[in-house]
Design a protein around this motif. Structure first.
Motif, PDB file in Angstrom:
ATOM      1  N   LYS A   8       0.838  -1.206   0.000  1.00 20.56           N
ATOM      2  CA  LYS A   8       0.000   0.000   0.000  1.00 20.56           C
ATOM      3  C   LYS A   8       0.875   1.258   0.000  1.00 20.56           C
ATOM      4  O   LYS A   8       0.585   2.221  -0.714  1.00 20.56           O
ATOM      5  CB  LYS A   8      -0.941   0.002   1.212  1.00 20.56           C
ATOM      6  N   LEU A  12       0.899   4.170  -2.854  1.00 22.32           N
ATOM      7  CA  LEU A  12       0.691   5.593  -2.567  1.00 22.32           C
ATOM      8  C   LEU A  12       1.822   6.452  -3.126  1.00 22.32           C
ATOM      9  O   LEU A  12       1.585   7.547  -3.614  1.00 22.32           O
ATOM     10  CB  LEU A  12       0.581   5.838  -1.062  1.00 22.32           C
ATOM     11  N   ALA A  16       2.608  11.181  -1.613  1.00 22.73           N
ATOM     12  CA  ALA A  16       1.261  11.086  -1.036  1.00 22.73           C
ATOM     13  C   ALA A  16       1.138  11.969   0.208  1.00 22.73           C
ATOM     14  O   ALA A  16       2.121  12.293   0.865  1.00 22.73           O
ATOM     15  CB  ALA A  16       0.944   9.638  -0.682  1.00 22.73           C
ATOM     16  N   GLN A  79       7.869   6.844   3.528  1.00 26.22           N
ATOM     17  CA  GLN A  79       6.947   5.884   2.921  1.00 26.22           C
ATOM     18  C   GLN A  79       7.538   4.467   2.903  1.00 26.22           C
ATOM     19  O   GLN A  79       8.609   4.250   2.340  1.00 26.22           O
ATOM     20  CB  GLN A  79       6.612   6.348   1.504  1.00 26.22           C
TER      21      GLN A  79
END
Length: 193
Positions: A8, A12, A16, A79
């Protein structure tokens, strides 16, 4: 679950509005998966402490340490990052003796032998993860693997150097003795057995 979360995060992307990162734990002292409440309960019943292998090692992390790991990840996470807190480990035999000393108990300790599927040591960071881990003093940051399936970009000729990485495992981290375990038990506070 980690793979789903990283997938995920990769989806993104770095631009993001939301950053998804992870934390990985060893033994959180006094938690549902910890042997400490069981030992406390056996001592309260004046029954022997049963251990499978006195030389087995487990990380020792208080709930406050676990919260610190989450706060650190929240502050420093990018991230898809995975964070692991460096923690000391104790042999189960040392842990059992420390708990008996802390609880002022003279119950016996009985070795019952290793159970099927039981690991001798906890591995928090694999060798492969250590190859890309960033040492952040009290924590490791393992960035997500962002490579695509075009391996030609990454291995055109090779670098010629072979580096051996060692997993971050409870048998190779700092081992604590009975007195240090007792200090952690005091820091942990009382838990129900």
């Amino acid at each position: 679950m980690e793979k789903i979360i990283v997938a995920k995060a990769r989806q993104l992307g770095n631009d993001a509005d939301m950053t998804i990162c992870l934390t990985r734990y060893g033994n959180v002292m006094g938690s549902r998966g910890s042997v400490i409440p069981l030992f406390y309960n056996l001592i309260a019943q004046e029954k022997p402490l049963t251990i499978t292998d006195p030389h087995m090692t487990r990380y020792m992390m208080t709930l406050a340490d676990a919260v610190d790991l989450v706060k650190f990840a929240f502050k420093h996470g990018r991230q898809g990052d995975l964070f692991v807190q460096k923690a000391p480990a104790a042999e189960i035999g040392v842990l059992a003796n420390a708990i008996k000393k802390y609880k002022n108990s003279d119950v016996k300790t009985v070795n019952i032998g290793t159970r099927h599927g039981e690991k001798a040591h906890e591995v928090l960071v694999t060798r492969e993860e250590m190859s890309k881990a960033e040492d952040m003093e009290h924590f490791f940051r393992i960035p997500m693997d962002n490579r695509d399936m075009n391996y030609g970009k990454f291995y055109p000729e090779g670098g010629g150097e072979i580096v051996e990485y060692q997993a971050y495992s409870s048998d190779v981290t700092r081992r604590i003795d009975e007195d240090e375990v007792i200090e952690l038990l005091k820091k942990m506070g009382e838990v129900e057995g």
